[in-house]
Every structure is written in structure tokens, then in C-alpha cells.
Design a protein around this motif. Sequence first.
Motif, PDB file in Angstrom:
ATOM      1  N   SER A  57     -56.946 -96.022  -0.855  1.00  0.00           N
ATOM      2  CA  SER A  57     -55.600 -95.759  -1.362  1.00  0.00           C
ATOM      3  C   SER A  57     -55.604 -95.405  -2.847  1.00  0.00           C
ATOM      4  CB  SER A  57     -54.686 -96.962  -1.116  1.00  0.00           C
ATOM      5  OG  SER A  57     -55.095 -98.075  -1.882  1.00  0.00           O
ATOM      6  N   ASP A  70     -51.889 -87.465   4.506  1.00  0.00           N
ATOM      7  CA  ASP A  70     -50.504 -87.450   4.952  1.00  0.00           C
ATOM      8  C   ASP A  70     -50.355 -87.377   6.476  1.00  0.00           C
ATOM      9  OD1 ASP A  70     -51.441 -84.850   5.111  1.00  0.00           O
ATOM     10  OD2 ASP A  70     -49.642 -83.937   4.272  1.00  0.00           O
ATOM     11  N   LEU A  89     -45.120 -93.440   9.282  1.00  0.00           N
ATOM     12  CA  LEU A  89     -46.182 -94.136   8.553  1.00  0.00           C
ATOM     13  C   LEU A  89     -47.434 -93.269   8.488  1.00  0.00           C
ATOM     14  CD1 LEU A  89     -47.170 -96.792   7.188  1.00  0.00           C
ATOM     15  CD2 LEU A  89     -47.940 -97.507   9.462  1.00  0.00           C
ATOM     16  N   GLU A  93     -50.225 -94.463   3.420  1.00  0.00           N
ATOM     17  CA  GLU A  93     -49.319 -95.610   3.352  1.00  0.00           C
ATOM     18  C   GLU A  93     -49.914 -96.826   4.060  1.00  0.00           C
ATOM     19  OE1 GLU A  93     -45.126 -93.115   3.234  1.00  0.00           O
ATOM     20  OE2 GLU A  93     -45.937 -93.763   5.164  1.00  0.00           O
ATOM     21  N   GLN A  96     -52.250 -98.524   1.783  1.00  0.00           N
ATOM     22  CA  GLN A  96     -51.571 -99.095   0.618  1.00  0.00           C
ATOM     23  C   GLN A  96     -50.746-100.333   0.952  1.00  0.00           C
ATOM     24  OE1 GLN A  96     -49.244 -95.678  -0.539  1.00  0.00           O
ATOM     25  NE2 GLN A  96     -50.755 -95.018  -2.042  1.00  0.00           N
ATOM     26  N   ARG A  97     -50.626-100.667   2.200  1.00  0.00           N
ATOM     27  CA  ARG A  97     -49.751-101.775   2.614  1.00  0.00           C
ATOM     28  C   ARG A  97     -50.134-103.069   1.916  1.00  0.00           C
ATOM     29  NH1 ARG A  97     -47.295-100.495   8.212  1.00  0.00           N
ATOM     30  NH2 ARG A  97     -46.327-102.506   7.960  1.00  0.00           N
TER      31      ARG A  97
END
Length: 162
Positions: A57, A70, A89, A93, A96-97
Motif C-alpha cells: 500500500s 485499482d 473495494l 484499498e 490499506q485497511r
Amino acid sequence: MGMLVLCLVACSLLVDGGSGAAAASGGKEVHGRTPDMRMPGYLYIRTTGRCTPQFWSSGREPWPNTVPHDSSVSKVFGSRLLERYEPGLTLLEATQRTDDIGGSAFSKLVKQSSAALLNAYSRPGFPYSAWEIKSLVLEALVSESSAASQAEQFKQANEACN
């Protein structure tokens, strides 16, 4: 070495509750705190090796062309993920959670499996192949215990990888 010193300074401030700042100000309020208020008493350490979700990330290394950052997790892993995760999602992402700490097993699963997939495509000798990761994720969606177990296996593989 510099990081260790910084950690020791931060730890000493946390332990004494910031009394040094209060003493320096003559016991007056400092930055909205009175001398008897204490700061939170925990430190959070993130593993940032070359194969962890945090590494992927960060953008320090280009992502494999096979899976752009993406791409949605449901397109990469299969539409069954729509049962557990929002449709938009993306892989970026997912890596990065932050809701995996103390969160659900499914949060941990999507974070660790996304990093494992990136490692499978970019790290020779990674213990799982891409198709194997995708299959294991789909199998782990059946229950919280299956998701937690599989997330932990991916986490161990991600942290052991170079």
C-alpha cells in the motif's frame, strides 16, 4: 538506531504521562492538557517487510501488471466476494485497511490475501501460486473461523517472504 532512540523517548513520555511538559510550563495547561491528564499508553508497531500489505500500500515498488492497484477484489478473486465486501473495494484499498486490527476475520482475509496475491505474481518462490490463493480465499468465505485461519496462513507467508 535512530528509530530505537525515538521509540525510547516516546515510551518515556508515555510512562511519565507527559509530566516533563507540565514541569517545563510551571504546572500550567499545555496544548489543552492539564498536568494530571495522561496520554494513551500503547504503542502500535506495523510490520513493513517487502511482502506485507503495508508495503504494497506504500507504493514503494510498482505493482505487477497482472493486477493493477485499482482492480476490484471481486473481479480479481471472484464474484462470491460481493457477499462479504463492497463492490468498489480495490486491491489497493484492501491492502490499506486498518479495520483488521480487532476487526472481523473477513477484514483480515481480504487484506492478507490481496498482499499474498501480489507476492505470488512478483516474488519468485512465494509459497502460494496466484490460482491457489484465489481458490483458498473462496473456500475461506464459508465461516469466520475459516477466514481467520486462512488470513493467518497468508499473514505468515507474507511476513516470511523477502
